[in-house]
Structure formats: C-alpha cells, structure tokens
Write a protein that holds these residues in place. Structure first.
Motif, mmCIF file in Angstrom:
data_model
loop_
_atom_site.group_PDB
_atom_site.id
_atom_site.type_symbol
_atom_site.label_atom_id
_atom_site.label_comp_id
_atom_site.label_asym_id
_atom_site.label_seq_id
_atom_site.Cartn_x
_atom_site.Cartn_y
_atom_site.Cartn_z
ATOM 1 N N ILE A 38 0.829 -1.207 0.000
ATOM 2 C CA ILE A 38 0.000 0.000 0.000
ATOM 3 C C ILE A 38 0.862 1.255 0.000
ATOM 4 O O ILE A 38 2.014 1.244 0.433
ATOM 5 N N GLY A 39 0.279 2.336 -0.490
ATOM 6 C CA GLY A 39 0.948 3.631 -0.484
ATOM 7 C C GLY A 39 0.213 4.602 0.412
ATOM 8 O O GLY A 39 -1.028 4.682 0.364
ATOM 9 N N ASN A 75 2.802 10.337 -8.288
ATOM 10 C CA ASN A 75 3.610 9.111 -8.270
ATOM 11 C C ASN A 75 2.856 7.968 -7.606
ATOM 12 O O ASN A 75 2.898 6.822 -8.067
ATOM 13 N N ARG A 76 2.157 8.293 -6.529
ATOM 14 C CA ARG A 76 1.337 7.282 -5.856
ATOM 15 C C ARG A 76 0.231 6.775 -6.773
ATOM 16 O O ARG A 76 -0.045 5.581 -6.857
ATOM 17 N N GLN A 77 -0.382 7.707 -7.507
ATOM 18 C CA GLN A 77 -1.454 7.353 -8.426
ATOM 19 C C GLN A 77 -0.945 6.436 -9.544
ATOM 20 O O GLN A 77 -1.603 5.463 -9.913
ATOM 21 N N SER A 78 0.229 6.760 -10.076
ATOM 22 C CA SER A 78 0.809 5.941 -11.144
ATOM 23 C C SER A 78 1.098 4.533 -10.653
ATOM 24 O O SER A 78 0.850 3.549 -11.360
ATOM 25 N N GLU A 84 1.300 -1.712 -9.091
ATOM 26 C CA GLU A 84 2.443 -1.835 -8.185
ATOM 27 C C GLU A 84 1.960 -1.795 -6.737
ATOM 28 O O GLU A 84 2.629 -2.285 -5.827
ATOM 29 N N LEU A 85 0.810 -1.178 -6.523
ATOM 30 C CA LEU A 85 0.186 -1.098 -5.210
ATOM 31 C C LEU A 85 -1.181 -1.776 -5.255
ATOM 32 O O LEU A 85 -1.875 -1.714 -6.273
ATOM 33 N N ASP A 86 -1.548 -2.397 -4.146
ATOM 34 C CA ASP A 86 -2.908 -2.948 -4.016
ATOM 35 C C ASP A 86 -3.883 -1.872 -3.585
ATOM 36 O O ASP A 86 -5.067 -1.910 -3.941
ATOM 37 N N GLY A 87 -3.388 -0.939 -2.796
ATOM 38 C CA GLY A 87 -4.247 0.118 -2.283
ATOM 39 C C GLY A 87 -3.433 1.342 -1.945
ATOM 40 O O GLY A 87 -2.202 1.295 -1.892
ATOM 41 N N ALA A 88 -4.121 2.455 -1.714
ATOM 42 C CA ALA A 88 -3.411 3.695 -1.409
ATOM 43 C C ALA A 88 -4.314 4.670 -0.682
ATOM 44 O O ALA A 88 -5.544 4.614 -0.791
ATOM 45 N N MET A 89 -3.684 5.572 0.036
ATOM 46 C CA MET A 89 -4.377 6.670 0.681
ATOM 47 C C MET A 89 -4.557 7.782 -0.343
ATOM 48 O O MET A 89 -3.603 8.192 -1.002
#
Length: 305
Positions: A38-39, A75-78, A84-89
């Motif tokens: 996660i990010g 960058n988090r969105q990309s 590359e991420l399963d989930g993010a804030m």
C-alpha cells in the motif's frame, strides 16, 4: 523369521502413522494470506497504519504488508494504476475522478486528516491571495470551502515540499498542507491556521483496486482489523502516534508536540450524501456531469470485521 516379520510389520505401521500425522499437521497449518502493498501520504491519516506496522498488529494476524510513503500524489497514483500497489491513501475528489475515468478502485474506509493553511509571514490579509494546492484534490476543495469571499489565484503544485518552500520564499501567500508537514512549516517561521472541518467525514480515504478486493479479500479484512486496533490504541494515548509520525516521516523530534492530531475513527465508509456533495463540487470545477452510483465508489464489507 517370525520375529523379524513382526519387527518389519511394526516399523511399517509406525512410518505410515508418522506420515499421516505429518500430513495432518500440514493440512491444519493455516495458509498465509496474500501480501499487501500500500501507499500512504506524509499525513496524520497514516498514523494508525504506521502504528499497526510498528507494533506488529499486521504480523500477529498473519498479514505480510509493505507500506510506502509518497510525497507526490501523482507518483502514488501511477503506482496504483500500474498495479504496483494494491491500495493507497487518497481523497474523495481523486476517487470520484478516477472511477469516472474508468479506473477500478473503491474506498474501503475513510481516514482522518488535518489540513491547515500555512501562511507567509508577509501576507497582510489582502483579499487577493495566491494559494498553493493540487488541482483536482482535497486541497482545492478545502480552499474553495474556506476562502469564500476571497479572489483566489490557484497555483497547482503536486509536491508537498515544493509548496512549503514556495510559501516560505513568499512566492505564495499560503498553501494547504496536511499535518504533520504543516507543523514542519510552522517551525520554519510560517503561520499555521487550522480551518475546522464541519463535515462528519474527513475527505481522505483508503482505496483498493478491484483486483485486490476480489483476489485478496481475506488480507483486506486483516488490514482493517489491525487498523481498528491501532485506532483504539491512539485514542487511549496519542503519544505513540506522535512518535511514530516523527520516526516514519523523518521529522525533527521537537515537532512532536506541535502536531495537531484528529480524533481517529475505526474503519467506516463515507455516506452517500457526503459523496454526492463531492461529486457536485467536481462537476462545478471540471464543468462536466459525473454519472456515478454510490455502489461504484464504495466497498463497505470490511468496516465491521
């Protein structure tokens, strides 16, 4: 000969039973749930996640998780869009726009943030004000809600450190900066002004991709369970939350007591009414109709686990 046959028969039975026991133990051993990546952002919203990781709450539940901090939301969105991420804030404004554009993500819980304005010491209160923010984001939304009656010149800057620097130099009159980065700016001579959030929900959320929700459902249940445990700990005593934010975000130790922390809530999803308000704002800013149902934005099955 008869004795020898008895020994062989006994040993054969022993090995059969031993093998069966090993097989049973293997079958009874719980399977490791799929790992999550996660990010998060350098914000007070991340404290429950940082604390759950630091105190081993994820590990206790059998969840392997990697937490990455992003100072740049693009960058988090990309990373999220490329799996590359399963989930993010992220925030509800970005959520609505992403789903409207066909990206399969859903909010699984609101998070709790604080978004002060940082003001340059030479700003004299003029109604013509230059404000740093992200374009279609929570910072833009909060600026619109808080600066009614001002003539706002919006300057779009994705990087939080760059916004801080420009306010400090006087290139901006003010900027919307999340805590605890806002307190970092305050320590460098900027004025921190907190606008009270009168909404029931914070505009920040945790989202997961449709792929992760489908393929890693058990892992997501464990993530939210550990998150809730950390929230309980912080609400009893926020000292550890302050310390973990300083450590994880590499802040000066003296900033610890300046950080404004919210009241943290256990996993919960924003209401349909709140998301309708956000969609209306999006329509006004982007000049186009948003055609989304509540069910397309929210996955609520993890909030009560």
């Amino acid at each position: 000969m008869k004795y020898r046959k008895s020994i062989i028969a006994f040993l054969s039975l022993f090995f059969i039973l031993f093998a069966a026991g090993c097989s049973k133990n293997t079958e009874e051993k719980p399977q490791q749930t799929p790992a999550l990546k996660i990010g998060v952002m350098p914000a007070v919203d991340s404290a429950p996640i940082f604390l759950a990781e630091e105190k081993g709450y994820f590990k206790e539940l059998g969840l392997d998780i990697e937490v990455q901090v992003y100072t740049n939301a693009m960058n988090r969105q990309s990373a999220l869009q490329s799996n590359e991420l399963d989930g993010a804030m992220t925030d509800v404004i970005a959520l609505v726009n992403n789903v409207e554009n066909g990206f399969d993500i859903k909010v699984t819980t609101s998070t709790d943030g604080v978004f002060p304005f940082l003001i340059n010491k030479n700003y004299d209160g003029d109604k013509n004000v230059k404000v740093g923010m992200m374009e279609v984001s929570v910072s833009n939304y909060l600026a619109d809600r808080s600066l009614v009656g001002y003539n706002v010149d919006k300057v779009y800057i994705n990087e939080i450190p760059a916004r801080l620097e420009m306010v400090g130099k006087g290139s901006l009159d003010m900027a919307v900066i999340p805590e605890p980065m806002a307190s970092k700016g305050e320590m460098n001579g900027l004025t921190k002004l907190v606008i009270e959030n009168t909404d029931k929900f914070s505009p920040d959320v945790m989202v997961f991709t449709g792929k992760a929700i489908k393929e890693k459902e058990e892992s997501l249940k464990l993530f939210h369970k550990a998150y809730n445990k950390a929230v309980d700990e912080i609400n009893k005593n926020d000292g550890e939350a302050r310390e973990i934010l300083v450590k994880k975000l590499q802040l000066a130790p003296e900033i610890k007591d300046k950080i404004i922390l919210p009241k943290y809530n256990k996993a919960r999803v924003p209401s349909e009414e709140y998301l309708k308000e956000i969609m209306k704002w999006n329509e006004e800013v982007l000049g186009k109709k948003v055609n989304l149902k509540y069910s397309e934005l929210v996955e609520g099955k993890f909030v009560n686990d």
